[in-house]
Design a protein around this motif. Structure first.
Motif, short mmCIF file in Angstrom:
data_model
loop_
_atom_site.label_atom_id
_atom_site.label_comp_id
_atom_site.label_asym_id
_atom_site.label_seq_id
_atom_site.Cartn_x
_atom_site.Cartn_y
_atom_site.Cartn_z
N UNK A 1 18.79 22.53 58.05
CA UNK A 1 19.96 23.37 57.77
C UNK A 1 21.19 22.48 57.61
N UNK A 2 21.28 21.48 58.47
CA UNK A 2 22.37 20.51 58.40
C UNK A 2 22.34 19.76 57.06
N UNK A 3 21.16 19.35 56.68
CA UNK A 3 20.95 18.61 55.43
C UNK A 3 21.39 19.43 54.22
N UNK A 4 20.88 20.65 54.13
CA UNK A 4 21.25 21.52 53.00
C UNK A 4 22.75 21.81 53.01
N UNK A 5 23.29 22.06 54.20
CA UNK A 5 24.72 22.35 54.33
C UNK A 5 25.58 21.17 53.90
N UNK A 6 25.08 19.95 54.18
CA UNK A 6 25.80 18.74 53.82
C UNK A 6 25.88 18.55 52.30
N UNK A 7 24.79 18.86 51.62
CA UNK A 7 24.72 18.53 50.20
C UNK A 7 25.12 19.68 49.27
N UNK A 8 24.87 20.93 49.71
CA UNK A 8 25.17 22.04 48.82
C UNK A 8 26.40 22.80 49.32
N UNK A 9 27.48 22.79 48.55
CA UNK A 9 28.69 23.48 49.00
C UNK A 9 28.46 24.99 49.14
N UNK A 10 27.47 25.55 48.42
CA UNK A 10 27.27 27.01 48.47
C UNK A 10 26.26 27.42 49.55
N UNK A 11 25.90 26.47 50.43
CA UNK A 11 24.89 26.81 51.45
C UNK A 11 25.54 27.56 52.61
N UNK A 12 24.91 28.67 52.99
CA UNK A 12 25.45 29.51 54.06
C UNK A 12 24.63 29.28 55.34
N UNK A 13 25.20 28.47 56.25
CA UNK A 13 24.47 28.09 57.47
C UNK A 13 24.13 29.30 58.32
N UNK A 14 25.09 30.20 58.44
CA UNK A 14 24.86 31.39 59.29
C UNK A 14 23.66 32.18 58.80
N UNK A 15 23.62 32.34 57.49
CA UNK A 15 22.51 33.10 56.91
C UNK A 15 21.18 32.41 57.22
N UNK A 16 21.17 31.09 57.12
CA UNK A 16 19.93 30.33 57.38
C UNK A 16 19.49 30.51 58.84
N UNK A 17 20.45 30.42 59.76
CA UNK A 17 20.09 30.60 61.17
C UNK A 17 19.59 32.02 61.45
N UNK A 18 20.23 32.98 60.76
CA UNK A 18 19.80 34.38 60.92
C UNK A 18 18.35 34.55 60.48
N UNK A 19 18.02 33.91 59.36
CA UNK A 19 16.65 34.03 58.85
C UNK A 19 15.65 33.40 59.81
N UNK A 20 16.00 32.25 60.37
CA UNK A 20 15.10 31.60 61.33
C UNK A 20 14.89 32.50 62.54
#
Lengths: 233, 272
Positions: free
Chosen positions: A96-115
């Motif tokens: 999640x950190x990796x994707x968030x670092x590289x993609x400006x449109x990455x939504x960390x909260x959404x990713x954690x919610x899905x996990x």
């Protein structure tokens, strides 16, 4: 069509004597869920890889929102490959950190919610997870981006029917009406209900390119039965 | 973006390297202590008994393990730098790396810088471990030897030469890594026998490098010797040699390899 998010012009890819994609010309508008449907080895994966420039075309062109594939288009495309491409040593939280670092449109909260929904501990390492779980994590990461174009290669290919529903729900829940999803599959019955538009591909060629409504109105058939008719062995 | 790539590249490799470095230092310390003990006993009268007995055997095993570790660290440094390039760009992980909004040259530079840092670190750690053993952990004892070595270099090659030496080593390392990256990338273009093609390209680059040096020597050395007169010090002569025959070919082939690798990753990428 100025509204097109993805355009292919005479796109061709040959591997030695084999032509995997053969002169494909397509224009896919924004705000659609498009099924790229075809039997195994019909060129679906090759077409999606060409759109991501993981393969170099033998001839023809791809453009995404008017740009040739490059750094700019990679910001616009969220791609789910058919391969497992994540680092085994990483934890879900690292990814999640990796994707968030590289993609400006990455939504960390959404990713954690899905996990959380998957009942996964973000501190677990990937190598301790089953294949199906890894696929779900991969899809969760890809769908956590707020991208204008999603290219999903067989998102339901390797999982059981219960997980298929889960995945389709993830796709629908996170779908933004302005975005376009192009997803490839050969499991049509499972996915038909979410599609707006259908592209049939056989031996690297587009043999049908219509909206679901057009298909139902013209042939009076479901996409699944039309598929069986078109691709009858 | 380059900074982020570097961060993840170091994270991916650090655990392995740091574990090896720790083991190397531990074994160097063990060797230093055990050999000290042996020396103390050498002054006594029962030397042969100790050497043949269990302590002697332990000492031998520790020494062998230490040497195996030094070789292991060097081999691992080489293997990891090329395996990381291949796996993370041209293997399955390439699907992720090449869909990041990052230009291919940044991938090459991040791999190169990480490889260089680990190469320098592995060399320094190996040197440190040797010093730990030879000085019996009292590193101050190493200073006279090191300072006289630096003095000799200064005397023979001059102050500029002293800086040229690390510069040449670094340039040669960069060229070597980039040539291997280019060989791997060119080898990946073949649809069949990729390994054989990679090895073929690797030797082709090495031959080109040696060929370039020989060609430069044949062309330029006579002129350099002609100019060698009473005003030319050996130090100056060495500096000219180093600059023209080693630094420049390294830079030229390094640049060519970088350009080739970047061109293929940009324009001819085929991840199958």
């Amino acid at each position: 069509m100025n509204n097109a998010i993805l355009k292919c012009e005479n796109l061709t890819k040959k591997f030695g004597p084999v032509t995997a994609v053969d002169g494909v010309t397509l224009s896919i508008p924004r705000g659609r869920i498009v099924g790229l449907l075809g039997p195994n080895a019909s060129g679906k994966t090759t077409l999606l890889k060409l759109c991501n420039r993981l393969l170099t075309p033998t001839a023809g062109q791809v453009s995404i929102a008017g740009h040739a594939p490059g750094v700019e288009t990679k910001k616009l495309v969220s791609y789910l490959p058919e391969k497992h491409y994540l680092n085994e040593w990483m934890r879900a939280a690292d990814l999640i950190e990796f994707f968030g670092d590289f993609y400006p449109d990455f939504n960390r909260e959404r990713a954690y919610r899905m996990l959380e929904k998957l009942a996964l501990n973000p501190r677990d390492r990937l190598k301790t997870m089953s294949r199906g779980t890894k696929e779900k994590i991969q899809l969760s990461l890809v769908m956590s981006r707020e991208a204008p174009l999603y290219l999903l290669d067989e998102p339901i290919g390797g999982v059981d029917p219960a997980a298929r529903d889960y995945i389709l729900n993830i796709i629908l829940e996170n779908y933004n009406p302005r975005s376009t999803i192009l997803l490839s599959t050969h499991l049509i019955a499972d996915i038909e209900r979410i599609l707006d538009h259908i592209i049939f591909i056989r031996e690297g060629r587009v043999v049908l390119n219509k909206t679901v409504d057009e298909i139902r109105a013209e042939s009076g058939q479901s996409v699944d039965s039309l598929f069986r008719e078109v691709f009858k062995c | 973006m380059l900074g982020k790539l570097l961060k993840y590249e170091f994270r991916a490799t650090a655990r392995l390297f740091l574990t090896f470095y720790l083991a190397l230092i531990v074994f160097a310390l063990l060797n230093a202590f055990f050999s000290t003990e042996l020396l103390v006993k050498l002054e006594g009268s029962l030397v042969h008994l100790h050497l043949a007995g269990a302590p002697g055997l332990l000492y031998l095993i520790l020494r062998l393990l230490y040497f195996a570790l030094v070789v292991g660290v060097m081999v691992m440094t080489l293997l990891v730098m090329f395996q990381r390039f291949y796996q993370s760009l041209l293997g399955d992980e390439g699907y992720l790396m090449f869909t990041l909004p990052v230009a291919p040259w940044q991938h090459i530079v991040s791999k190169l810088l990480t490889a260089l840092v680990w190469t320098v670190a592995s060399s320094l750690l190996a040197l440190l471990s040797v010093l730990i053993i030879t000085t019996k952990v009292d590193l101050r004892l190493a200073w006279p030897g090191l300072s006289s070595a630096i003095g000799a270099l200064l005397h023979n090659f001059g102050l500029a030469g002293l800086f040229l030496l690390p510069a040449i080593t670094l340039a040669a390392a960069i060229a070597g890594i980039l040539m291997t990256y280019a060989a791997i990338t060119l080898g990946h273009l073949s649809t069949r026998h990729r390994m054989a093609a990679t090895i073929g390209w690797f030797f082709a680059f090495q031959l080109a490098f040696i060929g370039l040096i020989i060609a430069l020597l044949v062309l330029l050395l006579p002129g350099l010797i002609e100019k060698y007169d009473s005003a030319t010090t050996p130090a100056l002569f060495f500096q000219q040699l180093a600059l023209q025959f080693f630094l420049l070919p390294s830079l030229a082939l390094g640049a060519l390899s970088f350009w080739l690798t970047n061109f293929i990753l940009n324009r001819r990428l085929n991840l199958e």
